[in-house]
Design a protein around this motif. Structure first.
Motif, PDB file in Angstrom:
ATOM      1  N   ASP A 124       0.833  -1.209   0.000  1.00 30.60           N
ATOM      2  CA  ASP A 124       0.000   0.000   0.000  1.00 30.60           C
ATOM      3  C   ASP A 124       0.866   1.258   0.000  1.00 30.60           C
ATOM      4  O   ASP A 124       0.561   2.243  -0.693  1.00 30.60           O
ATOM      5  N   GLU A 125       1.949   1.247   0.760  1.00 28.42           N
ATOM      6  CA  GLU A 125       2.847   2.401   0.795  1.00 28.42           C
ATOM      7  C   GLU A 125       3.510   2.616  -0.562  1.00 28.42           C
ATOM      8  O   GLU A 125       3.655   3.753  -1.031  1.00 28.42           O
TER       9      GLU A 125
ATOM     10  N   GLU B 216       3.166   5.917  -2.900  1.00 24.43           N
ATOM     11  CA  GLU B 216       4.321   6.640  -3.436  1.00 24.43           C
ATOM     12  C   GLU B 216       4.268   6.724  -4.960  1.00 24.43           C
ATOM     13  O   GLU B 216       4.607   7.760  -5.543  1.00 24.43           O
ATOM     14  N   ALA B 217       3.858   5.631  -5.602  1.00 24.80           N
ATOM     15  CA  ALA B 217       3.743   5.655  -7.061  1.00 24.80           C
ATOM     16  C   ALA B 217       2.683   6.660  -7.516  1.00 24.80           C
ATOM     17  O   ALA B 217       2.882   7.399  -8.494  1.00 24.80           O
TER      18      ALA B 217
ATOM     19  N   VAL C 170       3.209   9.910  -9.832  1.00 26.29           N
ATOM     20  CA  VAL C 170       2.409  10.164 -11.036  1.00 26.29           C
ATOM     21  C   VAL C 170       1.816  11.563 -11.003  1.00 26.29           C
ATOM     22  O   VAL C 170       1.838  12.295 -12.003  1.00 26.29           O
ATOM     23  N   ARG C 171       1.284  11.972  -9.837  1.00 20.59           N
ATOM     24  CA  ARG C 171       0.738  13.330  -9.721  1.00 20.59           C
ATOM     25  C   ARG C 171       1.816  14.387  -9.919  1.00 20.59           C
ATOM     26  O   ARG C 171       1.602  15.396 -10.595  1.00 20.59           O
ATOM     27  N   ASP C 172       3.002  14.144  -9.326  1.00 19.81           N
ATOM     28  CA  ASP C 172       4.110  15.090  -9.516  1.00 19.81           C
ATOM     29  C   ASP C 172       4.526  15.159 -10.980  1.00 19.81           C
ATOM     30  O   ASP C 172       4.825  16.246 -11.498  1.00 19.81           O
ATOM     31  N   ALA C 173       4.548  14.005 -11.645  1.00 20.86           N
ATOM     32  CA  ALA C 173       4.927  13.997 -13.064  1.00 20.86           C
ATOM     33  C   ALA C 173       3.904  14.749 -13.913  1.00 20.86           C
ATOM     34  O   ALA C 173       4.265  15.525 -14.808  1.00 20.86           O
ATOM     35  N   ARG C 174       2.623  14.561 -13.634  1.00 19.62           N
ATOM     36  CA  ARG C 174       1.590  15.284 -14.383  1.00 19.62           C
ATOM     37  C   ARG C 174       1.688  16.783 -14.135  1.00 19.62           C
ATOM     38  O   ARG C 174       1.528  17.590 -15.056  1.00 19.62           O
TER      39      ARG C 174
END
Length: 233
Positions: free
Chosen positions: A47-48, A52-53, A57-61
């Motif tokens: 889950d952790e 983190e993934a 993904v949000r940071d990359a977007r």
């Protein structure tokens, strides 16, 4: 003691067998608890990792959106600098047709922000070369402009006066005023012509040069006008 063999069953009494079965049950419970704990730990770690993934993904977007916004801003500023460069240079830049594609010079191995490159380009576009000094030949040329303006002013003045004398009505009365305006306007136009030549030769036209051209033109015009009036009188 935790393993119950067949030979133990034959040699041991009932109490010993029961105690060993109880020990096996406790060991099984301990192993089951360890397995459940391991499964819970693995699930927590999974889950952790998923969280983190998702954050990555949000940071990359977000980084993609920021990069696109920065790209649009850079393109708009580059287009503005190109338009200013074409306006300043003229036909030299028009041969490219449109804004050239973005590129980084090969000798530039350092990684800098696009704003720094644009600032450098803007500095070069807005740079104005220093004016060349006025040489003796340029001074002579400007003096000729003043003489030509004075001569043309005197000629124009005389022509307007003659046409006014030969005419009748309002033009006869307005001719002297128009002739005076022509006499004064031609030396001023000679200053404009000198300014155009100075801009073409990249020479600065200072106040003293303007006064020289204008003064030469006015003096020449007045001398010729006086001489014509004296000869006519």
């Amino acid at each position: 003691m935790s393993d119950l063999e067949r030979a133990d069953m034959e040699r041991a009494d009932y109490r010993t067998v029961l105690r060993r079965l109880t020990t096996l049950d406790q060991r099984a419970a301990r192993l089951r608890a360890e397995a459940e704990q391991w499964h819970a730990d693995q699930r927590t770690a999974a889950d952790e990792a998923v969280r983190e993934a998702e954050n990555r993904v949000r940071d990359a977007r977000r980084a993609v959106r920021d990069a696109r916004r920065e790209l649009e801003e850079v393109d708009a500023r580059a287009a503005g600098l190109w338009a200013e460069y074409v306006h300043r240079v003229g036909s030299v830049a028009e041969r490219f047709g449109k804004l050239p594609p973005a590129s980084i010079p090969r000798q530039r191995a350092d990684e800098r922000a696009p704003a720094e490159y644009l600032a450098e380009v803007e500095k070069r576009v807005k740079w104005t070369p220093p004016a060349r000094p006025i040489t003796f030949g340029i001074k002579v040329l400007f003096t000729i402009f003043g003489l030509a303006g004075g001569i043309l002013g005197a000629i124009g003045n005389q022509v307007v006066r003659e046409t006014g004398s030969a005419a009748a009505g309002d033009w006869r009365q307005a001719a002297p005023v128009v002739a005076l305006l022509v006499l004064l306007a031609c030396p001023v136009l000679s200053v404009v012509g000198a300014k155009l030549v100075a801009d073409r030769r990249k020479v600065g036209l200072d106040t003293s040069t303007v006064v020289t051209v204008l003064g030469t033109g006015l003096v020449t015009a007045m001398l010729l006008f006086t001489a014509v009036q004296y000869a006519g009188g």
